[in-house]
Design a protein around this motif. Sequence first.
Motif, PDB file in Angstrom:
ATOM      1  N   ASN A  59       0.816  -1.216   0.000  1.00 23.63           N
ATOM      2  CA  ASN A  59       0.000   0.000   0.000  1.00 23.63           C
ATOM      3  C   ASN A  59       0.852   1.269   0.000  1.00 23.63           C
ATOM      4  N   GLY A  60       2.159   1.101  -0.067  1.00 20.45           N
ATOM      5  CA  GLY A  60       3.049   2.255  -0.110  1.00 20.45           C
ATOM      6  C   GLY A  60       2.949   3.010  -1.427  1.00 20.45           C
ATOM      7  N   ARG A  61       3.416   4.226  -1.422  1.00 19.37           N
ATOM      8  CA  ARG A  61       3.360   5.068  -2.624  1.00 19.37           C
ATOM      9  C   ARG A  61       4.350   4.558  -3.659  1.00 19.37           C
ATOM     10  N   THR A  62       3.896   4.406  -4.903  1.00 16.72           N
ATOM     11  CA  THR A  62       4.755   3.885  -5.961  1.00 16.72           C
ATOM     12  C   THR A  62       5.572   5.014  -6.602  1.00 16.72           C
ATOM     13  N   GLU A 109       2.686  -0.883  -9.239  1.00 14.27           N
ATOM     14  CA  GLU A 109       2.445  -1.694  -8.064  1.00 14.27           C
ATOM     15  C   GLU A 109       3.768  -2.043  -7.388  1.00 14.27           C
TER      16      GLU A 109
END
Length: 226
Positions: free
Chosen positions: A170-173, A179
């Motif tokens: 769920n971290g920022r890409t 993804e």
Amino acid sequence: MMAAKEDMIGFNICNSPAPVAPFGGAEAMLGTNPLSIAIPSGKYPDLVLDMAASTVAKGKIAHAIKEGKQIPPTWALDREGNPTTDPAAANAGTLTPLGGAKGYALALIIDVICSCAAGGNDSRKIPRMFENPTEPSGVGYFMGAIDISKFCDIALFKARTDTMYDELKNGRTAPGFQEIMLPGEIEYRLMRENEKRGIEISGAVLEEFRVLAEKYQVSCRILQPC
């Protein structure tokens, strides 16, 4: 991966013939010395690491030769120790260690454990199996499994991994990425897809199959050429 299916952490290292130069060197003295670890997961696929201590596996050089394609200049050195994009020059030269000094250290540690501790040949004494198929290799192996239940409840362990992987995914890409993937997740998805659709192979590899089929007089049925 068999250990992970039994709720254990499996690990395996082995040394191999020496196509890799040590960091700062121009001569092949270490193997690609692969490392694999599998850790059981909860709702996610088991976390699987399967990697060489070189920048790439030797097979990618061979594949580039067959395809007539160039390689990135970070993959290998020619006979003089210079970076090369020519896979044939790379095949005659050496591979580079993964991450420079870090991959060199990893390859050396694996060689020490598999040779000095496990009693196998060191990488410099292991024959190249495709060039010397009848000569025993004496490759050294070191493997084991960690019983997670001896440290904590396995259900608790898997719940913790679910939480950790949720946070990572769920971290920022970064720009250009859709993804965040877990180690082994790409391969897991490809395996599932290949099980449904089959495995795509290139024309060069397909031709190899045809030659081998003719040599050993077996049928070679192509379902869907690439």
